[in-house]
Write a protein that holds these residues in place. Structure first.
Motif, PDB file in Angstrom:
ATOM      1  N   THR A  70      -1.303   9.866   1.587  1.00 17.25           N
ATOM      2  CA  THR A  70      -1.755   8.255   2.248  1.00 17.25           C
ATOM      3  C   THR A  70      -0.375   7.907   2.735  1.00 17.25           C
ATOM      4  O   THR A  70      -0.216   6.937   3.383  1.00 17.25           O
ATOM      5  CB  THR A  70      -2.676   7.593   0.834  1.00 17.25           C
ATOM      6  N   LYS A  73       4.175  16.150   8.690  1.00 21.67           N
ATOM      7  CA  LYS A  73       3.797  16.164   7.145  1.00 21.67           C
ATOM      8  C   LYS A  73       3.889  17.774   6.239  1.00 21.67           C
ATOM      9  O   LYS A  73       4.273  17.013   5.543  1.00 21.67           O
ATOM     10  CB  LYS A  73       1.746  15.671   7.692  1.00 21.67           C
ATOM     11  N   ASP A  94       0.052   9.367  -4.223  1.00 18.25           N
ATOM     12  CA  ASP A  94      -0.967   9.807  -3.573  1.00 18.25           C
ATOM     13  C   ASP A  94      -0.007   9.918  -2.088  1.00 18.25           C
ATOM     14  O   ASP A  94      -0.361   9.260  -1.267  1.00 18.25           O
ATOM     15  CB  ASP A  94      -2.145   8.838  -3.745  1.00 18.25           C
ATOM     16  N   LYS A 148       3.350   0.535  10.747  1.00 23.66           N
ATOM     17  CA  LYS A 148       4.132   1.511   9.445  1.00 23.66           C
ATOM     18  C   LYS A 148       5.319   0.828   8.930  1.00 23.66           C
ATOM     19  O   LYS A 148       5.640   0.048   8.940  1.00 23.66           O
ATOM     20  CB  LYS A 148       3.929   2.504  10.155  1.00 23.66           C
ATOM     21  N   GLU A 152       0.591   9.193   5.687  1.00 26.37           N
ATOM     22  CA  GLU A 152       0.101   7.649   6.815  1.00 26.37           C
ATOM     23  C   GLU A 152       0.628   6.733   7.072  1.00 26.37           C
ATOM     24  O   GLU A 152       0.758   6.056   7.948  1.00 26.37           O
ATOM     25  CB  GLU A 152      -1.417   7.849   6.796  1.00 26.37           C
ATOM     26  N   MET A 153       1.068   6.127   5.894  1.00 27.33           N
ATOM     27  CA  MET A 153       1.563   4.460   6.143  1.00 27.33           C
ATOM     28  C   MET A 153       3.056   4.541   6.415  1.00 27.33           C
ATOM     29  O   MET A 153       3.873   3.452   6.889  1.00 27.33           O
ATOM     30  CB  MET A 153       1.310   3.906   5.064  1.00 27.33           C
ATOM     31  N   ASN A 189       1.022  -0.706   0.274  1.00 27.58           N
ATOM     32  CA  ASN A 189       0.189  -0.402  -0.179  1.00 27.58           C
ATOM     33  C   ASN A 189       0.560   1.553  -0.300  1.00 27.58           C
ATOM     34  O   ASN A 189       0.117   2.104  -0.818  1.00 27.58           O
ATOM     35  CB  ASN A 189      -1.608  -0.255   1.422  1.00 27.58           C
ATOM     36  N   TYR A 190       2.007   1.267   0.886  1.00 29.28           N
ATOM     37  CA  TYR A 190       2.815   2.379   0.960  1.00 29.28           C
ATOM     38  C   TYR A 190       3.351   2.215  -0.730  1.00 29.28           C
ATOM     39  O   TYR A 190       3.401   3.855  -1.083  1.00 29.28           O
ATOM     40  CB  TYR A 190       4.487   1.895   2.040  1.00 29.28           C
ATOM     41  N   ALA A 213       1.298   3.904  -3.087  1.00 31.44           N
ATOM     42  CA  ALA A 213       0.621   5.372  -2.834  1.00 31.44           C
ATOM     43  C   ALA A 213       1.719   5.890  -3.609  1.00 31.44           C
ATOM     44  O   ALA A 213       1.548   7.080  -4.396  1.00 31.44           O
ATOM     45  CB  ALA A 213       0.705   5.763  -1.235  1.00 31.44           C
TER      46      ALA A 213
END
Length: 163
Positions: free
Chosen positions: A47, A74, A44, A134, A50-51, A35-36, A39
C-alpha cells in the motif's frame, strides 16, 4: 424576481467552492500523507508503494518520474524495505505539524515522525508534498534511512546488509 433568486442560488452554490478550495486541497493532502505513513507503521509496504511518488535518483529531475516499469519499481522498493528491515528500522508514529505555502497555492506538509532502529527510538522531521496524487518526500532532517523509504529509485543499495 425568479432570475434574481436563481442568480442568488447559483452564487450560494458556487462561491463556497472558491472560498473553501484550499481547505479541500489541504484535507486531501493530509489524507494521502496520513495513509502513506500509516501504511509504513502497519508494515503494509504494498500500500505504501502505491501511495508514493517515484522518481529516479540518477541525475534526472524528480518531476520526470522514473524510467522503471511499475513491476521493476515495486521490486526495487521492496529491496529498499528489506534493507530497512535488516537495519531493524521501523516507523512508529507521525504527526503533521504544519502546512506551509510557498507561492500562495503550492503546499508542503511539515512532518514530525518517530522511528525505532535497533531498539532505540529517534525523532525526525521532513517536508512532504503531494504530487500527482502521491506522497513526495522532499526533504528530511538527519534521518540517514530516508532514501530507503521514499520514492527515490535507481541507486545502489548495500547488498551485504540486505537479507
Amino acid at each position: 424576481m425568479k432570475k434574481i433568486i436563481v442568480v442568488i442560488l447559483l452564487f450560494l452554490l458556487v462561491f463556497p467552492r472558491f472560498l473553501f478550495a484550499e481547505y479541500f486541497a489541504e484535507r486531501e493532502m493530509k489524507m494521502i500523507t496520513t495513509n502513506y505513513y500509516q501504511a509504513l507503521i502497519d508494515e503494509d509496504y504494498a500500500t505504501a508503494f502505491e501511495m508514493l511518488y517515484l522518481y529516479d535518483a540518477n541525475g534526472r529531475h524528480p518531476v520526470d518520474g522514473t524510467t522503471l516499469s511499475n513491476h521493476e519499481a515495486k521490486e526495487f522498493y521492496m529491496k529498499k524495505v528489506a534493507f530497512l528491515q535488516a537495519q531493524q528500522y521501523k516507523m512508529k508514529d507521525f504527526e503533521i505539524t504544519k502546512i506551509r505555502y510557498e507561492d500562495g497555492h503550492t503546499a508542503f506538509l511539515e512532518m514530525k515522525f518517530e522511528v525505532e532502529q535497533g531498539g532505540q527510538r529517534f525523532e525526525h522531521a521532513e517536508t512532504v508534498h503531494v504530487w500527482e496524487g502521491k506522497v513526495w518526500i522532499m526533504g528530511e532532517e538527519k534521518d540517514p534511512f530516508t532514501k530507503y523509504r521514499d520514492g527515490r529509485m535507481n541507486f545502489d543499495i548495500p547488498k551485504a546488509l540486505v537479507y
